[in-house]
Enzyme design. Structure first.
Site, PDB file in Angstrom:
ATOM      1  N   THR A  72      -8.028 -14.865   5.950  1.00 40.95           N
ATOM      2  CA  THR A  72      -8.178 -13.571   5.284  1.00 40.95           C
ATOM      3  C   THR A  72      -9.017 -12.693   6.196  1.00 40.95           C
ATOM      4  O   THR A  72      -9.800 -13.194   6.995  1.00 40.95           O
ATOM      5  CB  THR A  72      -8.914 -13.716   3.940  1.00 40.95           C
ATOM      6  OG1 THR A  72     -10.203 -14.250   4.223  1.00 40.95           O
ATOM      7  CG2 THR A  72      -8.174 -14.642   2.997  1.00 40.95           C
ATOM      8  N   GLU A 116      -3.616 -15.074   0.315  1.00 44.75           N
ATOM      9  CA  GLU A 116      -3.694 -16.279  -0.532  1.00 44.75           C
ATOM     10  C   GLU A 116      -2.421 -16.510  -1.338  1.00 44.75           C
ATOM     11  O   GLU A 116      -2.264 -17.564  -1.950  1.00 44.75           O
ATOM     12  CB  GLU A 116      -4.874 -16.160  -1.514  1.00 44.75           C
ATOM     13  CG  GLU A 116      -6.256 -16.282  -0.875  1.00 44.75           C
ATOM     14  CD  GLU A 116      -6.810 -14.936  -0.428  1.00 44.75           C
ATOM     15  OE1 GLU A 116      -6.006 -14.008  -0.176  1.00 44.75           O
ATOM     16  OE2 GLU A 116      -8.042 -14.811  -0.316  1.00 44.75           O
ATOM     17  N   LYS A 139     -18.226   2.546 -10.876  1.00 45.42           N
ATOM     18  CA  LYS A 139     -18.786   2.399 -12.218  1.00 45.42           C
ATOM     19  C   LYS A 139     -19.655   3.608 -12.516  1.00 45.42           C
ATOM     20  O   LYS A 139     -20.729   3.751 -11.954  1.00 45.42           O
ATOM     21  CB  LYS A 139     -19.651   1.143 -12.270  1.00 45.42           C
ATOM     22  CG  LYS A 139     -18.880  -0.105 -12.558  1.00 45.42           C
ATOM     23  CD  LYS A 139     -19.866  -1.185 -12.940  1.00 45.42           C
ATOM     24  CE  LYS A 139     -19.220  -2.543 -12.972  1.00 45.42           C
ATOM     25  NZ  LYS A 139     -20.238  -3.589 -12.808  1.00 45.42           N
ATOM     26  N   TRP A 151     -15.360   2.551 -15.917  1.00 44.69           N
ATOM     27  CA  TRP A 151     -14.744   2.393 -14.613  1.00 44.69           C
ATOM     28  C   TRP A 151     -13.892   3.600 -14.249  1.00 44.69           C
ATOM     29  O   TRP A 151     -13.119   4.100 -15.065  1.00 44.69           O
ATOM     30  CB  TRP A 151     -13.844   1.163 -14.591  1.00 44.69           C
ATOM     31  CG  TRP A 151     -14.595  -0.126 -14.463  1.00 44.69           C
ATOM     32  CD1 TRP A 151     -15.934  -0.275 -14.196  1.00 44.69           C
ATOM     33  CD2 TRP A 151     -14.048  -1.438 -14.593  1.00 44.69           C
ATOM     34  NE1 TRP A 151     -16.255  -1.604 -14.166  1.00 44.69           N
ATOM     35  CE2 TRP A 151     -15.122  -2.346 -14.398  1.00 44.69           C
ATOM     36  CE3 TRP A 151     -12.779  -1.946 -14.835  1.00 44.69           C
ATOM     37  CZ2 TRP A 151     -14.952  -3.722 -14.442  1.00 44.69           C
ATOM     38  CZ3 TRP A 151     -12.604  -3.316 -14.891  1.00 44.69           C
ATOM     39  CH2 TRP A 151     -13.675  -4.199 -14.697  1.00 44.69           C
TER      40      TRP A 151
HETATM   41  P1  ADP Z   1      -7.247  -7.940   3.272  1.00 46.02           P
HETATM   42  O1  ADP Z   1      -6.843  -6.656   2.585  1.00 46.02           O
HETATM   43  O2  ADP Z   1      -8.626  -8.359   2.929  1.00 46.02           O
HETATM   44  O3  ADP Z   1      -6.884  -7.937   4.684  1.00 46.02           O
HETATM   45  P2  ADP Z   1      -4.933  -9.179   2.156  1.00 46.02           P
HETATM   46  O4  ADP Z   1      -3.983  -8.637   3.135  1.00 46.02           O
HETATM   47  O5  ADP Z   1      -4.724 -10.546   1.674  1.00 46.02           O
HETATM   48  O6  ADP Z   1      -6.372  -9.134   2.678  1.00 46.02           O
HETATM   49  O7  ADP Z   1      -4.983  -8.119   0.989  1.00 46.02           O
HETATM   50  C1  ADP Z   1      -4.762  -8.400  -0.335  1.00 46.02           C
HETATM   51  C2  ADP Z   1      -5.194  -7.245  -1.175  1.00 46.02           C
HETATM   52  O8  ADP Z   1      -4.495  -6.054  -0.815  1.00 46.02           O
HETATM   53  C3  ADP Z   1      -4.905  -7.421  -2.638  1.00 46.02           C
HETATM   54  O9  ADP Z   1      -5.900  -8.200  -3.255  1.00 46.02           O
HETATM   55  C4  ADP Z   1      -4.894  -5.987  -3.134  1.00 46.02           C
HETATM   56  O10 ADP Z   1      -6.211  -5.521  -3.379  1.00 46.02           O
HETATM   57  C5  ADP Z   1      -4.364  -5.224  -1.960  1.00 46.02           C
HETATM   58  N1  ADP Z   1      -2.943  -4.918  -2.171  1.00 46.02           N
HETATM   59  C6  ADP Z   1      -1.872  -5.565  -1.689  1.00 46.02           C
HETATM   60  N2  ADP Z   1      -0.730  -4.962  -2.071  1.00 46.02           N
HETATM   61  C7  ADP Z   1      -1.082  -3.907  -2.841  1.00 46.02           C
HETATM   62  C8  ADP Z   1      -0.367  -2.894  -3.562  1.00 46.02           C
HETATM   63  N3  ADP Z   1       0.947  -2.831  -3.542  1.00 46.02           N
HETATM   64  N4  ADP Z   1      -1.083  -1.983  -4.253  1.00 46.02           N
HETATM   65  C9  ADP Z   1      -2.436  -2.028  -4.290  1.00 46.02           C
HETATM   66  N5  ADP Z   1      -3.159  -2.936  -3.629  1.00 46.02           N
HETATM   67  C10 ADP Z   1      -2.499  -3.877  -2.917  1.00 46.02           C
END
Ligand code: ADP
Length: 538
Positions: free
Chosen positions: A172, A321, A431, A436
């Site tokens: 990640t 994940e 917040k 929220w």
């Molecule tokens: P990082 O963003 O930390 O690099 P990831 O690529 O695994 O890690 O990102 C996952 C996160 O990206 C999700 O938990 C969510 O917050 C965000 N995300 C992914 N797809 C979408 C979407 N279509 N709309 C909003 N948020 C999204």
């Protein structure tokens, strides 16, 4: 009484056999650094994947050993996606946009023994390789080729892996804390591939006759599964190499007759801007759609592609994940006749889960919330391609529930039709006065303003309300807008207390290694260092 069916192991070598048998003559095209197009076939790619598996064995690697890649999207990376796991080794994609210190940490934590690296990225590798256990460096246009040509691909034998053995790993990006390793199994990868191959309105909607260009990098979250999906169904693949600017991508779409593409919203915002500025310049008549995900696809962008250019956006949600695709926002059949605005409302949500993936929405006390479109809680998920733990990380308790669901860290409401509505990541939610405010909703609304190219909203500490929203805004070239105008523009759509007091006009929004808004950096820019951290309070 048990059923009487074969205990057929779901392992990646079966994809090699299938592609060779049924799609051997289909093309895999790569855009080379000099912008020319290099063409190969699945038959040749599978042969080279097997050669790679044999070659790694000759280097003395044992089953389960990690093999890293530090590469752009190209056919050799595709070979690695198939060949490394088919030899019984674990593909570890390194994110080439990370800092060398992070790469040193990640490669060491993963225990990588070999790295396959693009020639252009050798200078980056040299900045950290000495601090890792890596023993063998294979340079794609160079020593990698020599090694491959020194072995006989026909010497490859299916190692008859157990489907639960590891196939690949990906860290990640570590926006909170140290990067953590997600370890995919052969089984989870095969089931994820089947999941995204599922027909409309669930999967990614592609078929054998499609021409797929994954813009999403192969060094992040398995390129959303496209290399495996295309290999399973036998679609022509076009890899863009390092050429990810909007002009080069549009050029590649047109020249190669691309019908399907995928990437994060910032890529598509750039492409939409270029299409708007040059209507009719590119012939995209073959393009069926694009999967947009990784962060929220702004509704105005979805509408802009459809109304001005006839192009369909499919919105997807997922995480490293979750392999990563967990849901897609394709229109349910009963809405196919709905008016366009209603359809955009649905596509702008994060969709319904793929088959075999289950979701729930719970509050901080663990109470399951109703799917009423309003109740906000944390999205929890389970399924066969959802991580059950992080690699070699002792304290994981806070990310999994007692009954084994993964806590996504995404704040959501669930639409009555089962569509996910992401309001924020829990660390970004604002917040204010005990309530929220969704930064994602404000951003979406701002990006519908004609003068705005990009907008990101963050929390800033406030003595009276705890936190208040601040909007960082990038104006389109030659356009102007004032804070008052923008507040008035938002006013009809939001409660008064949601409207940001502060608007900051910036040249660009800082981005993460995969092109998402980097809100931590915006906070550093606009929140005084001695102010209480909004992150700590969310
Ligand atoms: P990082 O963003 O930390 O690099 P990831 O690529 O695994 O890690 O990102 C996952 C996160 O990206 C999700 O938990 C969510 O917050 C965000 N995300 C992914 N797809 C979408 C979407 N279509 N709309 C909003 N948020 C999204």
């Amino acid at each position: 009484m048990n059923g009487l069916m074969m205990d057929y192991q779901l392992t990646l070598p079966s994809l090699l056999r299938r592609a060779e048998q049924y799609s051997g003559s289909k093309e895999i095209v790569t855009r080379l650094p000099d912008k020319s197009f290099y063409r190969t076939t699945y038959a040749e790619s599978c042969r080279r994947s097997r050669a790679l598996a044999v070659a790694l064995q000759t280097l003395g690697l044992q089953r389960g050993d990690r093999v890293a890649t530090l590469c752009w999207n190209h056919h050799q990376h595709h070979e690695a996606y198939l060949g490394i796991p088919s030899g019984g080794f674990v593909l570890h994609t390194l994110n080439l946009r990370l800092h060398p210190n992070d790469l040193a940490y990640i490669a060491t934590h993963a225990g990588d023994r070999v790295v396959i690296v693009d020639k252009s990225l050798v200078p980056l590798l040299e900045q950290f390789v000495d601090r890792t256990p890596i023993e063998h460096v294979l340079v794609v246009e160079d020593s990698y080729e020599e090694l491959l040509s020194s072995v006989d691909a026909d010497a490859w034998r299916d190692p008859e892996l157990d489907e639960n053995e590891a196939a690949a790993m990906c860290y990640t990006s570590g926006t909170t804390g140290r990067p953590k390793g997600v370890l995919y199994s052969h089984r989870s990868t095969m089931l994820h591939t089947l999941g995204v191959a599922a027909g409309n309105p669930m999967g990614l909607g592609v078929s054998e006759s499609d021409v797929i260009l994954p813009v999403v990098p192969m060094f992040h979250a398995n390129a959303w599964g496209y290399p495996y999906l295309a290999t399973m169904i036998g679609s022509k693949l076009v890899y863009p190499g390092p050429h990810l600017d909007p002009e080069s991508l549009l050029d590649a779409f047109e020249r190669e007759g691309v019908t399907w593409t995928a990437g994060v919203p910032t890529i598509w915002l750039g492409i939409l801007g270029l299409l708007d500025a040059n209507p009719g310049k590119w012939d995209l008549s073959k393009m069926k759609g694009m999967l947009v995900g990784g962060s929220a696809a702004p509704r105005a962008m979805i509408a802009g592609f459809k109304q001005r250019h006839g192009l369909n956006v499919v919105h997807g949600w997922g995480m490293t994940e979750t392999s990563p695709v967990a849901s897609t926002a394709q229109l349910p059949g009963e809405l196919s006749e709905a008016d366009e605005e209603t359809q955009f409302d649905y596509i702008a949500m994060q969709g319904r889960p793929l088959p075999l993936v289950e979701l729930r929405n719970r509050d901080a006390e663990g109470k399951t919330l109703p799917w009423d479109g309003e109740s906000m809680g944390e999205l929890e998920i389970r399924g066969p391609w959802i991580a059950a733990g992080y690699y070699d990380t002792p304290d994981q308790a806070e990310r999994w529930t007692e009954d084994g669901w993964f806590k996504t860290g995404d704040v959501v409401a669930m639409h009555p039709r089962g569509f996910i509505m992401i309001k924020d990541r829990s660390k970004d939610v604002i917040k204010s006065g005990g309530e929220w405010i969704s930064s994602v909703e404000l951003e979406n609304a701002l990006m519908a303003h004609p003068a705005i190219a990009e907008a990101a909203v963050i929390a800033v500490p406030d003595a009276k309300w705890d936190e208040r929203p601040l909007a960082a805004v990038v104006l389109r070239e030659g356009q102007t807008a004032t804070a008052d105008e923008l507040r008035q523009f938002l006013a009809p759509s939001f409660a008064k207390w949601w409207l940001p007091e502060r608007f900051e006009f910036v040249a660009e929004i800082p981005k993460t290694s995969v092109g998402k808004f980097r809100k931590t950096e915006l906070r550093e820019m606009f929140v005084p260092a001695d102010a209480p951290s909004p992150v700590a309070t969310s």
